[in-house]
Design a protein around this motif. Structure first.
Motif, mmCIF file in Angstrom:
data_model
loop_
_atom_site.group_PDB
_atom_site.id
_atom_site.type_symbol
_atom_site.label_atom_id
_atom_site.label_comp_id
_atom_site.label_asym_id
_atom_site.label_seq_id
_atom_site.Cartn_x
_atom_site.Cartn_y
_atom_site.Cartn_z
ATOM 1 N N LEU A 81 0.816 -1.217 0.000
ATOM 2 C CA LEU A 81 0.000 0.000 0.000
ATOM 3 C C LEU A 81 0.852 1.270 0.000
ATOM 4 O O LEU A 81 0.618 2.196 -0.802
ATOM 5 C CB LEU A 81 -0.923 -0.017 1.231
ATOM 6 C CG LEU A 81 -1.770 1.221 1.483
ATOM 7 C CD1 LEU A 81 -2.785 1.435 0.367
ATOM 8 C CD2 LEU A 81 -2.463 1.125 2.829
ATOM 9 N N PHE A 82 1.848 1.335 0.888
ATOM 10 C CA PHE A 82 2.637 2.567 0.966
ATOM 11 C C PHE A 82 3.566 2.715 -0.239
ATOM 12 O O PHE A 82 3.844 3.842 -0.669
ATOM 13 C CB PHE A 82 3.396 2.651 2.293
ATOM 14 C CG PHE A 82 2.502 2.960 3.480
ATOM 15 C CD1 PHE A 82 1.155 3.299 3.303
ATOM 16 C CD2 PHE A 82 2.992 2.932 4.772
ATOM 17 C CE1 PHE A 82 0.322 3.592 4.386
ATOM 18 C CE2 PHE A 82 2.176 3.229 5.868
ATOM 19 C CZ PHE A 82 0.840 3.550 5.669
ATOM 20 N N HIS A 133 6.962 2.812 8.880
ATOM 21 C CA HIS A 133 6.488 4.198 8.867
ATOM 22 C C HIS A 133 6.537 4.762 10.278
ATOM 23 O O HIS A 133 6.391 4.034 11.258
ATOM 24 C CB HIS A 133 5.062 4.285 8.302
ATOM 25 C CG HIS A 133 4.100 3.325 8.921
ATOM 26 N ND1 HIS A 133 4.034 2.007 8.545
ATOM 27 C CD2 HIS A 133 3.191 3.480 9.907
ATOM 28 C CE1 HIS A 133 3.122 1.394 9.261
ATOM 29 N NE2 HIS A 133 2.592 2.258 10.110
ATOM 30 N N ILE A 141 -4.785 8.848 6.928
ATOM 31 C CA ILE A 141 -6.184 8.873 6.482
ATOM 32 C C ILE A 141 -7.171 8.857 7.663
ATOM 33 O O ILE A 141 -8.319 9.289 7.521
ATOM 34 C CB ILE A 141 -6.437 7.680 5.521
ATOM 35 C CG1 ILE A 141 -7.589 7.962 4.559
ATOM 36 C CG2 ILE A 141 -6.644 6.376 6.253
ATOM 37 C CD1 ILE A 141 -7.674 6.978 3.395
ATOM 38 N N GLU A 142 -6.710 8.367 8.817
ATOM 39 C CA GLU A 142 -7.553 8.350 10.020
ATOM 40 C C GLU A 142 -6.808 9.032 11.160
ATOM 41 O O GLU A 142 -6.297 8.363 12.069
ATOM 42 C CB GLU A 142 -7.898 6.909 10.427
ATOM 43 C CG GLU A 142 -8.965 6.271 9.574
ATOM 44 C CD GLU A 142 -9.330 4.883 10.093
ATOM 45 O OE1 GLU A 142 -9.727 4.757 11.270
ATOM 46 O OE2 GLU A 142 -9.170 3.929 9.320
ATOM 47 N N HIS A 202 -1.322 14.633 12.083
ATOM 48 C CA HIS A 202 -0.977 13.211 12.084
ATOM 49 C C HIS A 202 -0.424 12.868 10.700
ATOM 50 O O HIS A 202 -1.169 12.674 9.746
ATOM 51 C CB HIS A 202 -2.202 12.340 12.401
ATOM 52 C CG HIS A 202 -1.865 10.885 12.576
ATOM 53 N ND1 HIS A 202 -2.776 9.960 13.042
ATOM 54 C CD2 HIS A 202 -0.720 10.185 12.349
ATOM 55 C CE1 HIS A 202 -2.213 8.766 13.091
ATOM 56 N NE2 HIS A 202 -0.961 8.871 12.664
ATOM 57 N N HIS A 230 4.812 7.642 12.642
ATOM 58 C CA HIS A 230 3.705 8.582 12.836
ATOM 59 C C HIS A 230 4.266 9.827 13.529
ATOM 60 O O HIS A 230 4.973 9.706 14.534
ATOM 61 C CB HIS A 230 2.644 7.991 13.766
ATOM 62 C CG HIS A 230 2.031 6.695 13.319
ATOM 63 N ND1 HIS A 230 0.747 6.612 12.834
ATOM 64 C CD2 HIS A 230 2.521 5.427 13.303
ATOM 65 C CE1 HIS A 230 0.462 5.342 12.548
ATOM 66 N NE2 HIS A 230 1.520 4.605 12.829
ATOM 67 N N GLY A 278 0.728 -3.350 16.863
ATOM 68 C CA GLY A 278 -0.283 -2.588 16.127
ATOM 69 C C GLY A 278 0.117 -2.189 14.719
ATOM 70 O O GLY A 278 -0.543 -1.363 14.101
ATOM 71 N N GLN A 279 1.206 -2.778 14.195
ATOM 72 C CA GLN A 279 1.584 -2.445 12.810
ATOM 73 C C GLN A 279 0.586 -3.077 11.849
ATOM 74 O O GLN A 279 0.418 -4.302 11.829
ATOM 75 C CB GLN A 279 3.004 -2.934 12.498
ATOM 76 C CG GLN A 279 3.460 -2.492 11.102
ATOM 77 C CD GLN A 279 4.906 -2.835 10.782
ATOM 78 O OE1 GLN A 279 5.594 -3.498 11.563
ATOM 79 N NE2 GLN A 279 5.357 -2.388 9.624
ATOM 80 N N SER A 280 -0.079 -2.234 11.052
ATOM 81 C CA SER A 280 -1.088 -2.751 10.124
ATOM 82 C C SER A 280 -0.642 -2.652 8.667
ATOM 83 O O SER A 280 -1.199 -3.321 7.807
ATOM 84 C CB SER A 280 -2.414 -2.014 10.310
ATOM 85 O OG SER A 280 -2.245 -0.637 10.074
ATOM 86 N N LEU A 307 2.472 10.587 8.297
ATOM 87 C CA LEU A 307 3.238 9.349 8.210
ATOM 88 C C LEU A 307 4.491 9.608 7.378
ATOM 89 O O LEU A 307 4.394 10.168 6.276
ATOM 90 C CB LEU A 307 2.402 8.245 7.544
ATOM 91 C CG LEU A 307 1.111 7.857 8.271
ATOM 92 C CD1 LEU A 307 0.293 6.868 7.417
ATOM 93 C CD2 LEU A 307 1.414 7.242 9.629
HETATM 94 P P1 5GP Z 1 0.167 1.293 11.781
HETATM 95 O O1 5GP Z 1 -1.119 0.850 12.409
HETATM 96 O O2 5GP Z 1 0.678 0.263 10.800
HETATM 97 O O3 5GP Z 1 1.201 1.771 12.730
HETATM 98 O O4 5GP Z 1 -0.205 2.578 10.931
HETATM 99 C C1 5GP Z 1 -0.797 2.536 9.681
HETATM 100 C C2 5GP Z 1 -1.456 3.868 9.457
HETATM 101 O O5 5GP Z 1 -1.726 4.001 8.072
HETATM 102 C C3 5GP Z 1 -2.788 4.026 10.188
HETATM 103 O O6 5GP Z 1 -2.709 5.138 11.076
HETATM 104 C C4 5GP Z 1 -3.795 4.244 9.062
HETATM 105 O O7 5GP Z 1 -4.790 5.188 9.377
HETATM 106 C C5 5GP Z 1 -2.917 4.699 7.898
HETATM 107 N N1 5GP Z 1 -3.438 4.330 6.596
HETATM 108 C C6 5GP Z 1 -3.887 3.101 6.211
HETATM 109 N N2 5GP Z 1 -4.253 3.131 4.914
HETATM 110 C C7 5GP Z 1 -4.005 4.394 4.474
HETATM 111 C C8 5GP Z 1 -4.190 5.039 3.205
HETATM 112 O O8 5GP Z 1 -4.623 4.456 2.223
HETATM 113 N N3 5GP Z 1 -3.838 6.345 3.137
HETATM 114 C C9 5GP Z 1 -3.337 7.048 4.205
HETATM 115 N N4 5GP Z 1 -3.033 8.320 4.022
HETATM 116 N N5 5GP Z 1 -3.162 6.465 5.412
HETATM 117 C C10 5GP Z 1 -3.475 5.164 5.540
#
Ligand code: 5GP
Ligand code: ZN
Length: 120
Positions: A8-9, A103, A34-35, A41, A105, A96-98, A43
């Motif tokens: 995705l990234f 990346h 995005i959230e 916030h 934050h 919590g890495q999704s 990345l």
């Molecule tokens: P993690 O949970 O891996 O530390 O952080 C992943 C972050 O990526 C989450 O805060 C989530 O909101 C963000 N994210 C997921 N998909 C997208 C996307 O398509 N675009 C953007 N801008 N952020 C995303």
């Protein structure tokens, strides 16, 4: 720059998926989450596919991206006059890495507590 076509990234870095850019240089791309969990916030991601912090620290070729990310964070903080901020990296599922592209934050613009739930 080695991107992964299924990541995705990497797709965001390549411009295949839209994002709101806040910073870019040769090594680093930064965009709005995005959230958002706070008024600011962002990345910060290396412009090459590295899965996670474990791999980022595995050798000097990878770890130089950590330095580049923090240089980028400092520049954005200065440009946007962000005096106080938190930098978060989640490494691995339990943390919590999704998205499996390392990346960082950058979170700011509100008072933050300390503890597991404080940013949830
Ligand atoms: P993690 O949970 O891996 O530390 O952080 C992943 C972050 O990526 C989450 O805060 C989530 O909101 C963000 N994210 C997921 N998909 C997208 C996307 O398509 N675009 C953007 N801008 N952020 C995303
Ligand atoms: Zn990637």
């Amino acid at each position: 720059m080695a991107l992964d076509k299924d990541c995705l990234f990497c797709k965001i870095i390549a411009g295949e998926i839209p994002s709101t850019k806040v910073y870019e240089d040769e090594y680093v791309y930064a965009f709005k989450d995005i959230e958002p969990i706070a008024p600011v916030h962002y990345l910060f991601v290396p412009k090459t596919h590295i899965c996670c912090a474990k791999k980022l620290g595995s050798d000097a070729d990878h770890s130089m991206y950590a330095a580049k990310v923090f240089e980028a964070i400092s520049k954005v903080a200065a440009d946007e006059k962000i005096e106080s901020f938190r930098v978060i990296n989640n490494c691995g599922e339990d943390a919590g890495q999704s998205v499996m592209h390392v990346h960082f934050h950058m979170v700011a613009g509100r008072k933050m507590g300390w503890g597991e739930q404080s940013l949830g």
